[in-house]
Structures are given as structure tokens and as C-alpha cells.
Write an enzyme that holds these catalytic residues in place. Sequence first.
Site, PDB file in Angstrom:
ATOM      1  N   SER A 160      -0.918   9.859   0.961  1.00 34.20           N
ATOM      2  CA  SER A 160       0.106   9.370   1.890  1.00 34.20           C
ATOM      3  C   SER A 160       0.357  10.452   2.935  1.00 34.20           C
ATOM      4  CB  SER A 160       1.401   9.135   1.098  1.00 34.20           C
ATOM      5  OG  SER A 160       2.476   8.863   1.962  1.00 34.20           O
ATOM      6  N   TYR A 186       7.990  11.786  -5.006  1.00 32.85           N
ATOM      7  CA  TYR A 186       6.880  10.973  -4.476  1.00 32.85           C
ATOM      8  C   TYR A 186       5.898  11.873  -3.728  1.00 32.85           C
ATOM      9  CZ  TYR A 186       4.370   7.399  -1.782  1.00 32.85           C
ATOM     10  OH  TYR A 186       3.391   6.609  -1.220  1.00 32.85           O
TER      11      TYR A 186
HETATM   12  N1  LIG Z   1       2.953   1.077   2.193  1.00 31.63           N
HETATM   13  C1  LIG Z   1       3.052   2.316   2.651  1.00 31.63           C
HETATM   14  O1  LIG Z   1       3.789   2.570   3.619  1.00 31.63           O
HETATM   15  C2  LIG Z   1       2.248   3.417   2.024  1.00 31.63           C
HETATM   16  C3  LIG Z   1       2.218   4.659   2.680  1.00 31.63           C
HETATM   17  C4  LIG Z   1       1.514   5.700   2.112  1.00 31.63           C
HETATM   18  C5  LIG Z   1       0.833   5.521   0.924  1.00 31.63           C
HETATM   19  N2  LIG Z   1       0.870   4.316   0.289  1.00 31.63           N
HETATM   20  C6  LIG Z   1       0.169   4.190  -1.001  1.00 31.63           C
HETATM   21  O2  LIG Z   1      -0.672   3.054  -0.994  1.00 31.63           O
HETATM   22  C7  LIG Z   1      -0.843   2.585  -2.326  1.00 31.63           C
HETATM   23  C8  LIG Z   1      -0.638   1.069  -2.358  1.00 31.63           C
HETATM   24  O3  LIG Z   1       0.705   0.773  -2.088  1.00 31.63           O
HETATM   25  P1  LIG Z   1       1.192  -0.491  -1.249  1.00 31.63           P
HETATM   26  O4  LIG Z   1       1.855   0.002  -0.037  1.00 31.63           O
HETATM   27  O5  LIG Z   1       0.114  -1.482  -1.137  1.00 31.63           O
HETATM   28  O6  LIG Z   1       2.380  -1.013  -2.212  1.00 31.63           O
HETATM   29  P2  LIG Z   1       2.565  -2.301  -3.098  1.00 31.63           P
HETATM   30  O7  LIG Z   1       2.406  -3.538  -2.276  1.00 31.63           O
HETATM   31  O8  LIG Z   1       3.848  -2.106  -3.840  1.00 31.63           O
HETATM   32  O9  LIG Z   1       1.339  -2.232  -4.122  1.00 31.63           O
HETATM   33  C9  LIG Z   1       1.338  -1.366  -5.224  1.00 31.63           C
HETATM   34  C10 LIG Z   1       0.315  -1.860  -6.222  1.00 31.63           C
HETATM   35  O10 LIG Z   1       0.299  -0.958  -7.339  1.00 31.63           O
HETATM   36  C11 LIG Z   1       0.270  -1.727  -8.519  1.00 31.63           C
HETATM   37  N3  LIG Z   1       0.840  -0.989  -9.634  1.00 31.63           N
HETATM   38  C12 LIG Z   1       2.056  -0.401  -9.735  1.00 31.63           C
HETATM   39  N4  LIG Z   1       2.208   0.134 -10.960  1.00 31.63           N
HETATM   40  C13 LIG Z   1       1.057  -0.124 -11.641  1.00 31.63           C
HETATM   41  C14 LIG Z   1       0.610   0.158 -12.957  1.00 31.63           C
HETATM   42  N5  LIG Z   1       1.366   0.833 -13.829  1.00 31.63           N
HETATM   43  N6  LIG Z   1      -0.627  -0.252 -13.318  1.00 31.63           N
HETATM   44  C15 LIG Z   1      -1.400  -0.941 -12.449  1.00 31.63           C
HETATM   45  N7  LIG Z   1      -1.039  -1.233 -11.191  1.00 31.63           N
HETATM   46  C16 LIG Z   1       0.186  -0.836 -10.802  1.00 31.63           C
HETATM   47  C17 LIG Z   1       1.058  -2.994  -8.199  1.00 31.63           C
HETATM   48  O11 LIG Z   1       0.619  -4.065  -9.025  1.00 31.63           O
HETATM   49  P3  LIG Z   1       1.371  -4.634 -10.317  1.00 31.63           P
HETATM   50  O12 LIG Z   1       2.853  -4.519 -10.093  1.00 31.63           O
HETATM   51  O13 LIG Z   1       0.903  -6.079 -10.371  1.00 31.63           O
HETATM   52  O14 LIG Z   1       0.864  -3.828 -11.459  1.00 31.63           O
HETATM   53  C18 LIG Z   1       0.626  -3.244  -6.765  1.00 31.63           C
HETATM   54  O15 LIG Z   1      -0.540  -4.013  -6.732  1.00 31.63           O
HETATM   55  C19 LIG Z   1       0.138   3.369  -3.187  1.00 31.63           C
HETATM   56  O16 LIG Z   1      -0.549   4.387  -3.862  1.00 31.63           O
HETATM   57  C20 LIG Z   1       1.090   3.946  -2.170  1.00 31.63           C
HETATM   58  O17 LIG Z   1       1.726   5.120  -2.632  1.00 31.63           O
HETATM   59  C21 LIG Z   1       1.551   3.250   0.815  1.00 31.63           C
END
Ligand SMILES: NC(=O)c1ccc[n+]([C@@H]2O[C@H](COP(=O)([O-])OP(=O)(O)OC[C@H]3O[C@@H](n4cnc5c(N)ncnc54)[C@H](OP(=O)(O)O)[C@@H]3O)[C@@H](O)[C@H]2O)c1
Length: 245
Positions: A142, A155
Site C-alpha cells: 500500500s 496497518y
Molecule cells: N482499497 C484501497 O484503497 C487499498 C489501498 C492500498 C492497499 N490495498 C490492499 O489491497 C488488498 C485488497 O483490498 P481491497 O481494497 O480490494 O479490499 P476489500 O474489497 O475489502 O477486499 C479484501 C479481500 O480480502 C479478503 N479477506 C479478508 N480477510 C481474509 C481472510 N482471513 N482469508 C481470506 N481472505 C480474506 C476478503 O474476502 P472474504 O471476506 O470473503 O474472506 C476480500 O476479498 C488488501 O491487501 C489491501 O490492504 C487496498
Amino acid sequence: MSNIQCKVVIITGASSGIGEATAKELASKGAKLVLAARREDRLKKLQEEIQNNGGVAIYKVTDVTSHEQMEELAEVALKEFGKIDVLVNNAGLMPNSFLYMKKIDDWNRMIDVNIKGVLYGIAAVLPFMREQKSGHIINLSSVAGHFVGAASAVYAGTKFAVRAISEGLRKEEAANNIRSTIISPGMVKSELTESIDPNFKPMIDKMYEDAIEADSIARAIAFAIEQPSDVAINEMIIRPTSQER
Ligand SMILES: NC(=O)c1ccc[n+]([C@@H]2O[C@H](COP(=O)([O-])OP(=O)(O)OC[C@H]3O[C@@H](n4cnc5c(N)ncnc54)[C@H](OP(=O)(O)O)[C@@H]3O)[C@@H](O)[C@H]2O)c1
């Protein structure tokens, strides 16, 4: 033929946001996907959508905090497709809060999913990739893996750790033809902010008005995968143009 065509790609956190968008992008380019997350209804729906569009995908309900379940995930991929070309360690969560609030359960969950989940993913695929003498591990860090903000100490700590682990992996496996990529998104529309403490959520929601679509990150991941095998895209930061920090 695209360099993504027929590659076997495991994606964790495929049930929403960046993981889901990445699955759709890679499926459209001919990858064979293994979708993983905890919510089966979401995975099933995504699998059906991909298949209806002519793509190839299976899914396995997986909690990344379980080393055993991550090993099983790799075994399912191998059994179905006979190889693992790429792992996208994408699952993550961000229940931000100030340290004084002592949200110890949230700290533990972030450490378990964002750090240990990534390590368990690496552990599950590395033996096969070393044997194959090829592979690619893509870890989601991130902007918070580069800069620390208030209410984001834990985080950010997990995302700094992802970058450190990825760099160690790169050094250790370069000679084995295994590529590693760190993807550091800025603000992206997804479900990530839903777990933020209600005290901060309005502030974060305001900031996220400028957030970019998840397929922006999916395209960056596809770009890293489609390079020739002697080219490793080791790190990318992808922000909204208007995001200053
Ligand atoms: N969105 C942003 O602004 C942003 C910025 C920087 C980095 N990121 C990173 O990008 C990645 C994806 O995030 P996103 O933004 O797409 O958020 P999101 O829509 O909340 O997706 C998170 C995913 O992680 C899964 N997850 C959570 N806990 C889990 C577990 N214990 N086992 C398996 N799967 C799990 C969730 O699926 P289930 O609940 O179905 O398990 C969901 O599919 C993350 O690593 C996040 O830190 C996001």
C-alpha cells in the site's frame, strides 16, 4: 499469444475489490484462475461470471490465516491445473484506529491476515515454484507501506512488513527464476474502508471520494504478469492522480 494466456494464477481475497477486479482482468486475458476468500457466495458468483464470459476459474473457500488451508489451496491448484505460475497475495484488511484505543483484536487480525497470510501464501507455493524453476509472487502492500499516517500505525506496519518480506523473497529466489512484485495502491474503491472505526469513517469516506476503480490495480497486476520471464516488475505505486500523499 498473451504472456498471461494459460498461466495458472491463485488470487487470495478474490471475493471483492482489487482481487475480484484482478480475477476478471486476468480471466479476460486467458489465465486459469484459482479464486480464494472466505465468502463462498461471492466466489461462486464470480466463478460463474468468468465462466459465462468464456474464462476458466475454480474457487476454494480459504482463510489465509490458516497455514493448512493455504497449503490445501496450492494443492487444489496443482491437482486441477498441474502447475502454479502466479500467486497474488491480495487478501487484507484495514480497521484503522489510534493506538491509545487499544483495539488489540483488530491489531491481531491485521497481523494475521496482512502479514501471516502473505507468508503462508509464499510458503504454500514456493516449493512447487522452486521445483518448476519458474513462478511469480505478487504481494499487495500500500502507499501505507511507504508512509505512515495517524490512526494507521498498525496497518502501515503490516504493509511495511509486506514490502520487507517481498524484497527478501526477491533476493532469495532470483536465482530460481521466481519473480516477486510489490503492488502499492493508493485510494481504491472497494470494501476495505468498511471496517474502519465509526469515529474516523466519515473522514476516510471524504478522502475516498477521489478513489480510483479497482480495475486500475488489476491492469497493473496484469502488466507485471505479462512481461517476459526475464523481466521482473519489482514494485509499483498506483495512486489517484489527485492523491498528494
Ligand atoms: N482499497 C484501497 O484503497 C487499498 C489501498 C492500498 C492497499 N490495498 C490492499 O489491497 C488488498 C485488497 O483490498 P481491497 O481494497 O480490494 O479490499 P476489500 O474489497 O475489502 O477486499 C479484501 C479481500 O480480502 C479478503 N479477506 C479478508 N480477510 C481474509 C481472510 N482471513 N482469508 C481470506 N481472505 C480474506 C476478503 O474476502 P472474504 O471476506 O470473503 O474472506 C476480500 O476479498 C488488501 O491487501 C489491501 O490492504 C487496498
